[in-house]
Design a protein around this motif. Structure first.
Motif, mmCIF file in Angstrom:
data_model
loop_
_atom_site.group_PDB
_atom_site.id
_atom_site.type_symbol
_atom_site.label_atom_id
_atom_site.label_comp_id
_atom_site.label_asym_id
_atom_site.label_seq_id
_atom_site.Cartn_x
_atom_site.Cartn_y
_atom_site.Cartn_z
ATOM 1 N N CYS A 1 -11.669 -41.423 90.685
ATOM 2 C CA CYS A 1 -11.464 -42.212 89.456
ATOM 3 C C CYS A 1 -11.441 -43.705 89.759
ATOM 4 O O CYS A 1 -10.619 -44.165 90.557
ATOM 5 C CB CYS A 1 -10.146 -41.851 88.791
ATOM 6 N N PHE A 2 -12.327 -44.435 89.088
ATOM 7 C CA PHE A 2 -12.366 -45.892 89.167
ATOM 8 C C PHE A 2 -11.813 -46.468 87.866
ATOM 9 O O PHE A 2 -12.034 -45.908 86.788
ATOM 10 C CB PHE A 2 -13.806 -46.396 89.297
ATOM 11 N N PHE A 3 -11.133 -47.602 87.973
ATOM 12 C CA PHE A 3 -10.698 -48.331 86.777
ATOM 13 C C PHE A 3 -10.735 -49.822 87.099
ATOM 14 O O PHE A 3 -10.180 -50.250 88.114
ATOM 15 C CB PHE A 3 -9.277 -47.934 86.358
ATOM 16 N N VAL A 4 -11.384 -50.604 86.236
ATOM 17 C CA VAL A 4 -11.497 -52.050 86.430
ATOM 18 C C VAL A 4 -10.987 -52.745 85.170
ATOM 19 O O VAL A 4 -11.341 -52.360 84.048
ATOM 20 C CB VAL A 4 -12.949 -52.477 86.749
ATOM 21 N N ARG A 5 -10.171 -53.758 85.365
ATOM 22 C CA ARG A 5 -9.584 -54.523 84.267
ATOM 23 C C ARG A 5 -10.681 -55.187 83.432
ATOM 24 O O ARG A 5 -11.649 -55.714 83.978
ATOM 25 C CB ARG A 5 -8.647 -55.600 84.848
ATOM 26 N N LYS A 6 -10.516 -55.154 82.119
ATOM 27 C CA LYS A 6 -11.442 -55.876 81.241
ATOM 28 C C LYS A 6 -11.453 -57.337 81.660
ATOM 29 O O LYS A 6 -10.436 -57.905 82.024
ATOM 30 C CB LYS A 6 -11.012 -55.751 79.781
ATOM 31 N N GLY A 7 -12.624 -57.933 81.605
ATOM 32 C CA GLY A 7 -12.786 -59.308 82.048
ATOM 33 C C GLY A 7 -13.228 -59.400 83.492
ATOM 34 O O GLY A 7 -13.677 -60.445 83.944
ATOM 35 N N PHE A 8 -13.101 -58.295 84.233
ATOM 36 C CA PHE A 8 -13.526 -58.257 85.639
ATOM 37 C C PHE A 8 -14.648 -57.251 85.867
ATOM 38 O O PHE A 8 -15.131 -57.125 86.981
ATOM 39 C CB PHE A 8 -12.343 -57.943 86.556
ATOM 40 N N ARG A 9 -15.056 -56.554 84.819
ATOM 41 C CA ARG A 9 -16.131 -55.576 84.952
ATOM 42 C C ARG A 9 -17.456 -56.298 85.166
ATOM 43 O O ARG A 9 -17.709 -57.347 84.587
ATOM 44 C CB ARG A 9 -16.173 -54.674 83.726
#
Length: 194
Positions: A116-124
């Motif tokens: 599972c990957f998760f990236v903060r909005k604004g850093f995608r």
């Protein structure tokens, strides 16, 4: 901002607050808190939200680290759940794209999964996913892993950012992963031997 701009390290109990800040009050993926592959749906669904948050916090406190965090300017901007397949039993079900192959059984703690990957909005779209993967590979090597597998999303250009939580195929291939099976359409099982 390139991958070199990010600091990646294992999620230890001291970094729990950073993960909470990254995930937000509701948690990612409708309140899953990275429990999706840890338990059957019938047990997981009633826990979504606060119950799932508490369960995952307890898991982090117990150790070993269940993944890596990426930081930019002192703030957590990405997460990758990575560790032994045995720690995420639902990832090993026979109906999944991630079903283990005979040469990499789930009960061998040296066989790892990047699930599972998760990236903060604004850093995608800024290299966080690649940095997370590089950090996960280093973490797996130093932890004695033999290999890492991922059940990537093919044709990711047609998918939403949320649908890419399993990882984009192109990025994994660039990191040296190779396809070892395709047990479901559009979902190759990729492997990196360490």
């Amino acid at each position: 901002m390139g991958a070199a701009s990010f600091f990646v390290c294992p999620l230890t109990p001291e970094r729990w607050n950073d993960l909470e800040d990254l995930f937000g009050p509701q948690g990612p993926c409708y309140g899953c808190w990275c429990n999706h592959f840890r338990m059957p749906q019938r047990l997981r669904m009633p826990l979504l939200g606060e119950g799932a948050r508490q369960l995952f916090e307890d898991r982090v406190k117990k150790g070993p680290p269940p993944g890596v965090l990426a930081y930019a300017e002192g703030k957590a901007v990405g997460w990758l759940q990575v560790g032994p397949r045995a720690h995420i039993p639902e990832w090993n079900n026979p109906q999944r794209a991630s079903t283990p192959l005979p040469d990499a059984p789930a009960d061998d703690e040296r066989n790892w999964a990047a699930s599972c990957f998760f990236v903060r909005k604004g850093f995608r779209g800024k290299g966080v996913t690649g940095a997370l993967l590089d950090g996960a590979i280093d973490f797996a090597r130093t932890s004695g892993a033999r290999l890492i597998e991922a059940a990537a999303m093919a044709n990711q250009d047609k998918r939403s950012a949320e649908g890419l939580y399993v990882g984009p195929e192109t990025m994994l291939l660039r990191a040296g992963f190779v396809e070892v099976a395709r047990q479901k359409p559009g979902r190759p099982l990729l492997r990196l031997v360490l």
